[in-house]
Design a protein around this motif. Structure first.
Motif, PDB file in Angstrom:
ATOM      1  N   GLU A 105      -9.964   9.265 -44.106  1.00 30.70           N
ATOM      2  CA  GLU A 105      -9.241   8.488 -45.111  1.00 30.70           C
ATOM      3  C   GLU A 105      -7.899   8.012 -44.564  1.00 30.70           C
ATOM      4  O   GLU A 105      -7.501   6.864 -44.768  1.00 30.70           O
ATOM      5  N   GLU A 106      -7.176   8.910 -43.875  1.00 28.72           N
ATOM      6  CA  GLU A 106      -5.899   8.539 -43.273  1.00 28.72           C
ATOM      7  C   GLU A 106      -6.100   7.477 -42.189  1.00 28.72           C
ATOM      8  O   GLU A 106      -5.327   6.511 -42.101  1.00 28.72           O
ATOM      9  N   LYS A 117      -6.887   4.140 -43.832  1.00 28.06           N
ATOM     10  CA  LYS A 117      -5.686   3.555 -44.428  1.00 28.06           C
ATOM     11  C   LYS A 117      -4.794   2.936 -43.365  1.00 28.06           C
ATOM     12  O   LYS A 117      -4.291   1.831 -43.524  1.00 28.06           O
ATOM     13  N   LYS A 118      -4.636   3.626 -42.245  1.00 28.39           N
ATOM     14  CA  LYS A 118      -3.789   3.118 -41.160  1.00 28.39           C
ATOM     15  C   LYS A 118      -4.368   1.823 -40.578  1.00 28.39           C
ATOM     16  O   LYS A 118      -3.632   0.878 -40.301  1.00 28.39           O
ATOM     17  N   ASN A 158      -6.491  -0.280 -42.154  1.00 26.14           N
ATOM     18  CA  ASN A 158      -6.430  -1.329 -43.183  1.00 26.14           C
ATOM     19  C   ASN A 158      -5.022  -1.863 -43.388  1.00 26.14           C
ATOM     20  O   ASN A 158      -4.848  -3.021 -43.747  1.00 26.14           O
ATOM     21  N   ASP A 159      -4.010  -1.018 -43.175  1.00 27.87           N
ATOM     22  CA  ASP A 159      -2.628  -1.498 -43.261  1.00 27.87           C
ATOM     23  C   ASP A 159      -2.326  -2.499 -42.154  1.00 27.87           C
ATOM     24  O   ASP A 159      -1.613  -3.477 -42.365  1.00 27.87           O
TER      25      ASP A 159
END
Length: 167
Positions: free
Chosen positions: A7-8, A11-12, A14-15
């Motif tokens: 998940e982390e 997120k990284k 996708n950012d």
């Protein structure tokens, strides 16, 4: 389990690359993402050089052929972050008539032989590769043996009839 969860990691990524990657799945905990050929080198570069992620080990580059899909040829990258003990799989699908994708040899020198093998068996053209030529098959071979373009057996073979086997 790794120091960074999927998940982390997602997120990284996708950012940095909003709406440029899609999650294919997470089989056996291996995060699998799909992207396009235009951004694959930028994504690979980010994963390798980001100080928090450090996917410095290119485990494998290979391909797959799905003859029933519109984009038949898939190029697959497996990366491993030794520091964080986490792996990720990236896929790029290409149309059969246009199997050009940028080379990853600028990021990993070890990609050289992996890309040559993928070219040899699937016909994927790695643009910018320093020495893209056949590595395992004969040079004058015109087909790519790992593509599903030929029937598995010749239906006209006479030595494969059931009556030869007592059936």
């Amino acid at each position: 389990m790794g120091k960074i969860s999927n998940e982390e990691l997602l997120k990284k990524i996708n950012d940095k690359f909003p709406e440029q990657l899609t999650v294919v799945g997470e089989p056996f905990g291996l995060l699998t993402l799909e992207t396009g050929r235009e951004q694959i080198i930028a994504v690979l570069d980010f994963l390798k050089n980001d100080p928090a992620l450090q996917f410095i080990f290119l485990t494998d580059i290979t391909a797959i052929h799905y003859p029933e899909q519109e984009k038949q040829i898939g190029v697959i990258y497996h990366l491993h972050s030794l520091v964080n003990n986490v792996r990720v799989r990236l896929k790029v699908f290409l149309v059969d008539g246009d199997v050009n994708i940028p080379t990853a040899t600028d990021l990993w020198h070890g990609a050289n032989w992996m890309e040559r093998e993928t070219y040899d068996f699937f016909g994927v053209n790695f643009v910018g590769h320093p020495d893209l030529r056949r590595i395992l098959n004969v040079d004058d071979m015109t087909a790519f043996p790992m593509r599903k373009e030929f029937p598995l057996e010749d239906p006209n073979r006479v030595d494969k009839k059931d009556y030869f086997f007592g059936r």
